[in-house]
Design a protein around this motif. Structure first.
Motif, PDB file in Angstrom:
ATOM      1  N   ILE A  66      56.749 -64.647  28.989  1.00  0.00           N
ATOM      2  CA  ILE A  66      57.036 -64.943  27.577  1.00  0.00           C
ATOM      3  C   ILE A  66      58.532 -65.049  27.361  1.00  0.00           C
ATOM      4  N   ALA A  67      59.298 -64.268  28.136  1.00  0.00           N
ATOM      5  CA  ALA A  67      60.737 -64.234  27.910  1.00  0.00           C
ATOM      6  C   ALA A  67      61.471 -65.429  28.504  1.00  0.00           C
ATOM      7  N   GLN A  68      60.781 -66.288  29.263  1.00  0.00           N
ATOM      8  CA  GLN A  68      61.494 -67.359  29.972  1.00  0.00           C
ATOM      9  C   GLN A  68      61.763 -68.560  29.080  1.00  0.00           C
TER      10      GLN A  68
ATOM     11  N   LYS B 218      63.701 -77.329  30.510  1.00  0.00           N
ATOM     12  CA  LYS B 218      63.521 -76.228  29.557  1.00  0.00           C
ATOM     13  C   LYS B 218      62.324 -76.503  28.664  1.00  0.00           C
ATOM     14  N   ILE B 219      61.742 -75.431  28.171  1.00  0.00           N
ATOM     15  CA  ILE B 219      60.594 -75.592  27.288  1.00  0.00           C
ATOM     16  C   ILE B 219      61.016 -76.306  26.010  1.00  0.00           C
ATOM     17  N   SER B 220      62.202 -75.949  25.516  1.00  0.00           N
ATOM     18  CA  SER B 220      62.633 -76.547  24.257  1.00  0.00           C
ATOM     19  C   SER B 220      62.899 -78.039  24.420  1.00  0.00           C
ATOM     20  N   GLU B 221      63.162 -78.464  25.663  1.00  0.00           N
ATOM     21  CA  GLU B 221      63.419 -79.892  25.871  1.00  0.00           C
ATOM     22  C   GLU B 221      62.147 -80.708  26.002  1.00  0.00           C
ATOM     23  N   MET B 222      61.025 -79.998  26.089  1.00  0.00           N
ATOM     24  CA  MET B 222      59.788 -80.732  26.355  1.00  0.00           C
ATOM     25  C   MET B 222      59.193 -81.337  25.094  1.00  0.00           C
ATOM     26  N   ALA B 223      59.842 -81.129  23.970  1.00  0.00           N
ATOM     27  CA  ALA B 223      59.358 -81.722  22.732  1.00  0.00           C
ATOM     28  C   ALA B 223      59.255 -83.231  22.896  1.00  0.00           C
ATOM     29  N   GLY B 224      58.206 -83.786  22.396  1.00  0.00           N
ATOM     30  CA  GLY B 224      58.049 -85.225  22.472  1.00  0.00           C
ATOM     31  C   GLY B 224      57.365 -85.681  23.736  1.00  0.00           C
TER      32      GLY B 224
ATOM     33  N   TYR C 286      56.512 -66.816  36.700  1.00  0.00           N
ATOM     34  CA  TYR C 286      56.143 -65.465  36.262  1.00  0.00           C
ATOM     35  C   TYR C 286      54.663 -65.385  35.938  1.00  0.00           C
ATOM     36  N   SER C 287      54.153 -66.468  35.399  1.00  0.00           N
ATOM     37  CA  SER C 287      52.717 -66.483  35.134  1.00  0.00           C
ATOM     38  C   SER C 287      51.945 -66.331  36.442  1.00  0.00           C
ATOM     39  N   SER C 288      52.505 -66.864  37.527  1.00  0.00           N
ATOM     40  CA  SER C 288      51.849 -66.688  38.823  1.00  0.00           C
ATOM     41  C   SER C 288      51.782 -65.220  39.210  1.00  0.00           C
TER      42      SER C 288
END
Lengths: 122, 141, 504, 497, 95
Positions: D296-298, D359-365, D307-309
Motif C-alpha cells: 500500500i505504501a509504494q 509510477k502509479i500516479s502516471e498510469m492515469a489515462g 511487495y504484493s508477491s
C-alpha cells in the motif's frame, strides 16, 4: 574424550560457518561480503568432505577394482564428487559476483553498500 | 591497463613454461581415470596458461585465446558434453548412458571412452569460460 | 441439445443472457442505438425466461440445474424455488422498465462513456439473477461478489471527486462484508460440505451453539452491509452520487434487495426459524432492525437532498424485511418477503420521480422543489402515490407487507415491534409527504423549465406507480407474488403452519 | 524418442542455451527458431509426461541407466508434470513478450540474454523434475545464476539489486546444501524416495530437525518468506521488463514447489517437521500482512506488485504450513493462480513502462491508451484480491477451507484481512487507470511514438501473451473443478504414502 | 545495540551447530550411514562397471554424470552472465 576428538572437526566447521555469516551480515563492503560468501561455502564443503572420511582408509583409487567386502578400506568417493560440483558452483558465483561488483563500482564509485543504496534511491 | 613493456626475464620464463603447462593439462585430463584429476582441473590449468601469457605480454600477447574464440570454446565444450548425452539418447539408451554407444565390445571400456569424451568437453568449457571471465574483468580493450 | 436441455437450464440462461448482453454491448462501443436495443432485448428475453418458470414453480416443481462444477466437490448449482423466483421476477421485470427510463435519462444527462455503463448494468442484473437462483452458498457468494464489483463502475459513473470517494466507500463496505460472508460460508461448508439451501435450514444440531452464534454474526455482517442494517449502512447514502436509474434499480431493487434476500435465505434456508427462535440471535437481529428503522427515518427527516432522503428511507424500509426474518414466524416471514416486492415498486417510483425532476428541472434538493408539482403534475402525483405506499396506507402495496409483519409480531408476542411499526409509519409520512406537499403548494423558486418530463422518463414511473397501487389491492394479480411468497413461507415453516389468508 | 521425454523437458532448453550465443552471431532468425523449438519440445515433454503420469503413475527416468540410490533419477509425477507444464508455458509466452524489449540490442547481446533466459528456464524445470536432492541444488544454482545476471541486466539499479540477490540467494543455496549435508550424514543417501524411507525412523534425530530448519530457511529465502524477503522488491521491480514476468511469475513458485516436495514427500510431517511447519505458518501469516501493508505504501507499480508477491507467497507458505488436503490443494492452486496473475500483472507493468509510465500516479489515462491491457489489469487485480469467478478466489477458498478445517481461525481471519488490504492497493491503481485524467499527454501514446502498430495498442508479441495470461486467469477460475479434480488431486502427498 | 544482538545470535548459532553435531557420526567412523549405505557399491563395482580406477571420476562422470553436466552448465552460465553484464557495458561506454 573420544567424543570430542570425533566431533572437533564439526565444531571448527561451525565456527567457520558463523564467521562467514558474520561477514555477510555485518560487513558493509560488497567485496568483503562476496568473500564471506566464499567462507560459508568452504565451510559447507569441509562439512561434506568430513563425512566422507573413514579411519585408516586409503584414497579411493585402485586400478583393477576392489574386491567385495573391502569397501571400508577406501574413503567414500561420493562427498568428494559432490563437493567438486559445489566448488565449481562457488567459483562460478564468485565470477558473476565480481562482474557485478565491477559494474557497480564503475557507476557508483564505491563499494560500501550503504552509500550505494543511498545513491540508488535518488 | 599498465603500459609498461614486459620484462625480458618474465617473457622468457613464460615461453619456457607454457609448453609444460599444456602437456600437464593434457596429462591431468587423460589420466583422470587413474589418479586425481579430470576435466575441471585440466581446464583450469589450460586457462591459467592462457591467462599467464596475457598477464605477462599484456597489450599484445603473442599466443593465446581471444575472447570470441573463448566463447566458442565455452559453448562447444559444454555442448560436447550435452551432445554426448544426446547421442546416447539417439542410440536408444537413457541420457548419458555411455554403454549404448557403438565404440567397442566391453561395456566398461565403452563407458570409459564416454567418460573421456565428456571430460574433454568439460576441459574446453572450463578453459573457455575462465578465459572469458578474466578477459572481461581485465577491463576495456 | 433438445428442448428439454433448454428448459432444464432456464435459470442458467437467465443468468447468461444479460452476461452475453454485456459482452455484446462492449463490442458495440460507438453505436448507441445497437447498444440500447441489445439492452432492451436482453431485458425482455430475461423476463420471458424467468416468467416461463412461474407455472411450474407454482405447481410445486423446482427448476434445478447444475451447469458446471465451480470447485471440486462444490458445484455451481441453480434452483428456481418460490423465493428465488419471486426475486428474479421482480428484478427482471423492473429491468425492462428501468431500461426505458435509463435510455431517456442517460440521453438527458449526457455523461458520455456510456458503453461501460450499460454493460455493467447488464452484468449487475446477471449477478442478481444468479443470487436469486443460487441453490447453495458458494453459488450465492460468487454472484454476490460479482454484483459488488459490477456495481462499482456504476457508482463512480460521474467520475467526479465525490463519485470516486463514494465508490471507495462503497467498495470498502461491500468488500469487507463479502470477506466476512466468505468466512461464514467456509465455516458452514466445513460442517455441511454441500451447503445447499434447504427450506427450514440445515444447520440445526451441526455445531455447538457458540460457533453457530459466531457464524450467524458473520453471516449477518456479510449480507447486512448490502441490506444496510445500521451501523453498516454508511455506503448507501454516499452511493447516491450514481446516476438515478442506478439508484432506482440497484439501490432500490437489485443490490440492496440482494442483501435483504440474503438475510431471508440465511434465516429461512440455512439456520432455519427453529434454530433462530431457540437462541437469542433472532431477538438481536430484530433489535438491530428496529433501531435501524427508527434511526434511519429520523435521519431522513433531516436530509435535504432528495435522493439522499430516499436513500435513508431505503435503509429504514429494508430493515422491515430483516425484521420479518428476525421475528422468524410464518406471518412475519411472509410480510418480509412481500415487502421486497412492495418496497421495490414504491421506491423505484420515488427514485424515478426524483430522477425525472433532476433531469428535467435540475432540482435535487427538497427545499427547492416547490412549484414542481405545477410543472410536472404527473410525476409528482406518482411521487405522492409512492410516498403514501411507503407510509403504509391501506390499499397501497406497503400495507400488505406491514400488516403481515404486524400480525407476525403479535404471533411472536413482540409488542415492541408493533410500536416500532407505528412509529415508523408516522415518521415516513413525516419525511415523504412534505416533499409532495412542497412540490404542489410550495413557492416556485426557479424559472419555468418547460413542463413535464419527456415520455421515456414519464411512462416508466407511471407504470410502477400504478402497479404499486394494484399490488396493494390485489397482491396476487399478474405475477402471483403473493402465491410465491406463501409457497416460500410454507416450505420454510412446513405446510401446516398457521398462515392467515390476508390480502386475497 | 517418447521414452526420453522426462529428460528432454530439461535438456532441450539446456542444449539450446549452449548454442544460442553462437547462432546469434550468425542469424537471429535461426536463433529464434532454435529457442522456440527447444521450448516447444520442453512443453511437449512436460505435457506428455503429465499425461503419462496420470494414467500410469510417476514416470521414473534414470540418468546414465543407473538405478536410483546410485544414479540420478527424474521423477515426473502428476505434481511435477503440472508445474513443469506451467513453467514451460510461461517460457514460451515470456519469450515472445521479451522480444520487443530487446529491439535495440546487438545480436550477440541478444544471444547472451536468451542463453541465460533458457538456462533460467532449464534450471527451474530441473528443480521440478528431479528426484535427487543434490541434483536439485545444482539446478537451483543454474537458475539462480541466470536470474542474478538477468536481473542485473536491468540497468545500474538492476546491478545492485542483482548483486544483493546474489549474496542472499547464494547464502540460501548454501543453507540448502548444508541441510542436504545433515540429512546425508544420518542417512547416506541423496535420492528423494530413498531418503523418504530412511528418514521415517529418524523423525526425532537432532540433525534431521536442523536439516529441516536449514532447508526451510534456504528455500524460504528463495520464495521470500517473511522475514527473508528483503531481496525481492528490488529484484522483481528492477529486473528488465522483458523477463520480469518470468522471474516474478514462476521463480518463487518453483522454490515453493521444492519446499512442498521436500517437506511432504521426503521429510513427511511428523514430530519435528510439524513444529517447523508451525513456525512457517506464523511467519507466512506475518508476511501476508506485512507484504500487503508495504504494498500500500509504494508509489511505483512494479514495486507494489513485488511487495504484493511477498504477501501472496505467504498464502502459499501458509497452505504448506496448514498441511491438510484442502490447504495443500489451495497451495497448489495458488501456485498456479498467482503465477498466472502475477506474470500477467508484470506484463501489464511492462506494457506501462514501454509507454514510459512506471509510477502509479502516471498510469492515469491508461484505459484510453491501452484498453485491452487495462481490461487485463482489471481481471488480474480481481484475481489478486480473490474475487469470484477468477482463479485467485478459488485458491483462497481452499486455503480458507483448510484453515477452518484445522481450527486455525486466526489464519482464516488473516487471509480475509489480506484480501481487503490487497483490494485497497489494487483498486487504487484501477482508479488511476480508469478515472484519472492523463496528466502527461505529452508522453504520447505508444502508437504515436513512431512505431507502426496498425491499430494494435502494442506490438502483438507483447499484447497477445498479456491477454493470454489474462484469459488464463479466467479459465483457471471457471474450469477450476476439472483442474482440481483431474490434476491437483493427484498431487497431494497422501496418495503416494 | 542491534549489532550486539547480532553477535549474540551468531554465538547462539554456533552453539546450535555444535550441539547438533554431537548427534552426527564421529569423523572417520567406518560404520556411519554415509559409509555404509550408497557408497560401497561405488567402491566395489566402479572399476568393473565404468572402467575408471579413480572412483571419484567414476561417480563424477558416470554414476552422477548428470550432476556434472549441471556443474559444467553452471560454469557456462557464469561465463555468459559475465559476457552479458560486461561486454555490453563496454560497448555502451564507447558510444
Amino acid at each position: 574424550m573420544d567424543a570430542i576428538a570425533g566431533h572437533l572437526n564439526y565444531w571448527l566447521i561451525a565456527v567457520l560457518f558463523v564467521v562467514g555469516v558474520y561477514g555477510l551480515a555485518f560487513q558493509d563492503n560488497l567485496l568483503k561480503k562476496l568473500m564471506a560468501l566464499n567462507v560459508i561455502s568452504v565451510s559447507t564443503i569441509a562439512f561434506f568432505l568430513n563425512l566422507g572420511q573413514k579411519v585408516g582408509a586409503k584414497a579411493p583409487i585402485l586400478p583393477g577394482g576392489v574386491k567385495g567386502g573391502e569397501a571400508a578400506a577406501y574413503a567414500n568417493p561420493l562427498p568428494h564428487t559432490l563437493m567438486l560440483t559445489a566448488i565449481v558452483v562457488g567459483v562460478a558465483t564468485t565470477g558473476v559476483g565480481l562482474a557485478m561488483i565491477y559494474r557497480i563500482f564503475k557507476h557508483y564509485h564505491t563499494l560500501e553498500e550503504s552509500e550505494i543504496l543511498k545513491g540508488m534511491r535518488e | 591497463m599498465n603500459k609498461s613493456r614486459p620484462t625480458t626475464i618474465l617473457d622468457t620464463c613464460v615461453r619456457l613454461i607454457i609448453p609444460f603447462y599444456l602437456v600437464y593439462a593434457i596429462y591431468v585430463l587423460v589420466h583422470g581415470h587413474y589418479s586425481p584429476g579430470g576435466g575441471f582441473q585440466a581446464g583450469v590449468v589450460l586457462a591459467v596458461s592462457v591467462i599467464l601469457v596475457q598477464l605477462v605480454q599484456d597489450p599484445n600477447p603473442r599466443w593465446g585465446l581471444g575472447r570470441d574464440a573463448a566463447v566458442v570454446f565455452a559453448c562447444l565444450g559444454t555442448f560436447m558434453y550435452a551432445g554426448i548425452g544426446l547421442l546416447t539418447m539417439a542410440w536408444g539408451g537413457n541420457m548419458l548412458d555411455y554403454g549404448v554407444l557403438p565404440l567397442g565390445e566391453v561395456e566398461a571400456e565403452v563407458r570409459a571412452l564416454g567418460t573421456l569424451g565428456i571430460e574433454i568437453g568439460v576441459t574446453m568449457a572450463v578453459m573457455g569460460v575462465f578465459v572469458v571471465i578474466f578477459n572481461l574483468l581485465r577491463g576495456e580493450e | 441439445m433438445t428442448a428439454e436441455f433448454f428448459l432444464a437450464n432456464r435459470p442458467l440462461w437467465g443468468v447468461l443472457i444479460s452476461m452475453a448482453a454485456a459482452g455484446l454491448i462492449l463490442l458495440n462501443d460507438r453505436r448507441p442505438l445497437i447498444r440500447e436495443s441489445i439492452t432492451m432485448l436482453a431485458a425482455a428475453g430475461k423476463f420471458i425466461i424467468v416468467l416461463s418458470m412461474l407455472p411450474e414453480v407454482l405447481a410445486g416443481k423446482l427448476v434445478e440445474t447444475v451447469p458446471w462444477t465451480a470447485a471440486a466437490g462444490i458445484s455451481l448449482h441453480f434452483k428456481a424455488d418460490p423465493l428465488g423466483l419471486l426475486f428474479a421476477l421482480l428484478s427482471s421485470g423492473l429491468w425492462i422498465v428501468t431500461s426505458v427510463y435509463n435510455i431517456g435519462y442517460m440521453r438527458a444527462m449526457r455523461y458520455g462513456h456510456e458503453t461501460g455503463y450499460y454493460a455493467a448494468f447488464a452484468l449487475c442484473l446477471s449477478a442478481t439473477m444468479g443470487i436469486a437462483f443460487a441453490a447453495n452458498l458458494l453459488t450465492f457468494f460468487i454472484f454476490y461478489e460479482i454484483l459488488t464489483i459490477a456495481t462499482y463502475p456504476l457508482v463512480i459513473h460521474a467520475r467526479t471527486d465525490e463519485a470516486v470517494a463514494g465508490g471507495r466507500k462503497y467498495l470498502v463496505y461491500t468488500l469487507a462484508a463479502g470477506q466476512l460472508l466468505l468466512l461464514a460460508i467456509v465455516g458452514v461448508q466445513i460442517m455441511v460440505p454441500e451447503a445447499e439451501f434447504t427450506p427450514g435450514g440445515f444447520l440445526a444440531g451441526q455445531a455447538p451453539p457458540a460457533l453457530l452464534g459466531v457464524l450467524f454474526i458473520l453471516f449477518m455482517a456479510g449480507v447486512g452491509v448490502k441490506s444496510a442494517i445500521m451501523p453498516l449502512h454508511g455506503w448507501l447514502p454516499t452511493a447516491m452520487v450514481a446516476p438515478t436509474p442506478v439508484s432506482a434499480l440497484l439501490h432500490a431493487v437489485a443490490v440492496v434487495k440482494a442483501g435483504a434476500f440474503g438475510v431471508l435465505r440465511v434465516v429461512g434456508y440455512v439456520f432455519g426459524p427453529e434454530l433462530i427462535n431457540s437462541t437469542a440471535s433472532g431477538k438481536i437481529l430484530v433489535g438491530f432492525a428496529a433501531a435501524t428503522i427508527i434511526l434511519a427515518s429520523l435521519r431522513a427527516l433531516a436530509e435535504d437532498n432528495l435522493k439522499r432522503r430516499l436513500a435513508y428511507s431505503t435503509v429504514g424500509q429494508l430493515s422491515y424485511i430483516v425484521l420479518g426474518a428476525g421475528l422468524a414466524t410464518p406471518l412475519a416471514f411472509l410480510g418480509g418477503i412481500m415487502h421486497i416486492v412492495a418496497h421495490a415498486f414504491m421506491k423505484i417510483t420515488l427514485f424515478f420521480c426524483a430522477g425525472a425532476v433532476y433531469a428535467t428541472a435540475h432540482k435535487e434538493r427538497v427545499s427547492e422543489i416547490g412549484g414542481t408539482g405545477k410543472e410536472m403534475p404527473v410525476t409528482m402525483a406518482a411521487f405522492l402515490l409512492g410516498s403514501l405506499g411507503i407510509a403504509g396506507i391501506p390499499f397501497f402495496a406497503g400495507f400488505v407487507s406491514k400488516w403481515n409483519l404486524g400480525l407476525g409480531a403479535l404471533e411472536a408476542g413482540n409488542i415492541f415491534v408493533i410500536l416500532v411499526l407505528i412509529a415508523s409509519a408516522l415518521l415516513s409520512t413525516g419525511y415523504l409527504l412534505p416533499v409532495a406537499i412542497q412540490a404542489f403548494f410550495g413557492r416556485s423558486s426557479g424559472t419555468h423549465h418547460g413542463g413535464e418530463a419527456k415520455p421515456s422518463l414519464l411512462y416508466p414511473l407511471v407504470i410502477t406507480a400504478c402497479i404499486s397501487i394494484i399490488l396493494g389491492v390485489f397482491p396476487n394479480i399478474g405475477l402471483k407474488f403473493y402465491e410465491l411468497a406463501l409457497a416460500a413461507v410454507q416450505s420454510v415453516f412446513g405446510a401446516t403452519s398457521s398462515i392467515a389468508m390476508g390480502g386475497q | 524418442m517418447t521414452e526420453q521425454f522426462p529428460a528432454l523437458i530439461v535438456v532441450a532448453p539446456l542444449v539450446a542455451a549452449l548454442l544460442v550465443p553462437l547462432t546469434a552471431r550468425l542469424s537471429l532468425a535461426v536463433t529464434y527458431c532454435l529457442i522456440l523449438v527447444s521450448l516447444m519440445v520442453s512443453l511437449t515433454g512436460a505435457l506428455s509426461a503429465l499425461r503419462y503420469s496420470l494414467v500410469e503413475g510417476a514416470w521414473h527416468y534414470y540418468f546414465g541407466g543407473w538405478p536410483p540410490p546410485w544414479g540420478i533419477e527424474y521423477v515426473v509425477d502428476p505434481l511435477a508434470g503440472i508445474i513443469t507444464s506451467l513453467v514451460g508455458l510461461f517460457g514460451i509466452l515470456v519469450f515472445f513478450y521479451s522480444i520487443p524489449f530487446l529491439a535495440g540490442k546487438e545480436p550477440r547481446e541478444k544471444g547472451y540474454f536468451y542463453s541465460l533466459y533458457l538456462l533460467l528456464l532449464a534450471g527451474l524445470l530441473g528443480i521440478v523434475a528431479t528426484g535427487d536432492v543434490f541434483n536439485l541444488y545444482v539446478f537451483l544454482e543454474i537458475s539462480s545464476l541466470a536470474a542474478y545476471a538477468l536481473i542485473a541486466f536491468g540497468g545500474h539499479q538492476g546491478v545492485v539489486a542483482g548483486f544483493r540477490y546474489l549474496l542472499v540467494g547464494t547464502a540460501a543455496g548454501t543453507l540448502y546444501l548444508l541441510g542436504v549435508g545433515y540429512t546425508y550424514a544420518v542417512t547416506g543417501s541423496l535420492n528423494m524416495a530413498d531418503l523418504g524411507n530412511l528418514l521415517a525412523s529418524l523423525q526425532s534425530s537432532r540433525p534431521v530437525i536442523l536439516a529441516v530448519a536449514l532447508i526451510v530457511t534456504g528455500l524460504g529465502i528463495k520464495m521470500a518468506l517473511f522475514p527473508l524477503y528483503g531481496w525481492l522488491p528490488d529484484a522483481y521491480s528492477l529486473s528488465p521488463p522483458g523477463v520480469a514476468p518470468l522471474i516474478a511469475g514462476v521463480m518463487g513458485k518453483v522454490s515453493a514447489y521444492a519446499l512442498y516436495r521436500l517437506l511432504y514427500f521426503v521429510f513427511k510431517p511428523g514430530g519435528p517437521v510439524l513444529q517447523v511447519l508451525d513456525v512457517v505458518g506464523w511467519l507466512a501469516a506475518a508476511g501476508i500482512i506485512v507484504g500487503s501493508v508495504m504494498a500500500i505504501a509504494q508509489k511505483e507499480f512494479g514495486r507494489m506488485l513485488a511487495y504484493s508477491s511477498v504477501s501472496q507467497m505467504g498464502y502459499i507458505a501458509l497452505g504448506i504450513a496448514i498441511g491438510n488436503a484442502a490447504a495443500l490443494t489451495g497451495t497448489l492452486l495458488h501456485i498456479f493462480s498467482h503465477a498466472v496473475a502475477k506474470g500477467c500483472l508484470f506484463m501489464v507493468a511492462g506494457n506501462g513502462s514501454w509507454w514510459g509510465r512506471r509510477k502509479i500516479s502516471e498510469m492515469a489515462g491508461m484505459s484510453k491508451a491501452m484498453p485491452l491491457t487495462s481490461a487485463t489489469l482489471v481481471v488480474a487485480s480481481l484475481s489478486m484480491v480473490g474475487l469470484p469467478p477468477t482463479a485467485g478466489f478459488f485458491s483462497k477458498w481452499y486455503l480458507l477451507m483448510g484453515a477452518v478445517e484445522k481450527g486455525s481461525w486466526i489464519y482464516a481471519v488473516i487471509l480475509v484481512i489480506s484480501s481487503l488490504l490487497t483490494a485497497i492497493y489494487f483498486f487504487r491503481v484501477l482508479e488511476h487507470v480508469y478515472l484519472k485524467k492523463d496528466p502527461g499527454a505529452s508522453l504520447g501514446t505508444p502508437a504515436e511514438e513512431g512505431r507502426s502498430l496498425r491499430g494494435w495498442e502494442l506490438a502483438p508479441s507483447m499484447l497477445v501473451p498479456t491477454l493470454l495470461l489474462g484469459l488464463g486467469i479466467l479459465a483457471l477460475g471457471l474450469f477450476n473443478a476439472p483442474f482440481v479434480d483431474g490434476l491437483l488431486k493427484f498431487s497431494l502427498p497422501w496418495r503416494t504414502w | 545495540m542491534t549489532r550486539k544482538l547480532g553477535y549474540l545470535s551468531l554465538v547462539l548459532l554456533a552453539a546450535l551447530f555444535i550441539y547438533v553435531s554431537l548427534d552426527l557420526p564421529p569423523t572417520g567412523d567406518p560404520h556411519s550411514p554415509p559409509a555404509t549405505h550408497v557408497s560401497p557399491r561405488y567402491i566395489e563395482k566402479a572399476y568393473k562397471e565404468t572402467g575408471a580406477a579413480n572412483m571419484v571420476t567414476a561417480v563424477l562422470a558416470d554414476y552422477r554424470g548428470y550432476d556434472t553436466l549441471g556443474e559444467t552448465v553452471v560454469v557456462f552460465t557464469a561465463g555468459v552472465a559475465t559476457l552479458l553484464l560486461l561486454e555490453g557495458a563496454f560497448k555502451f561506454k564507447k558510444r
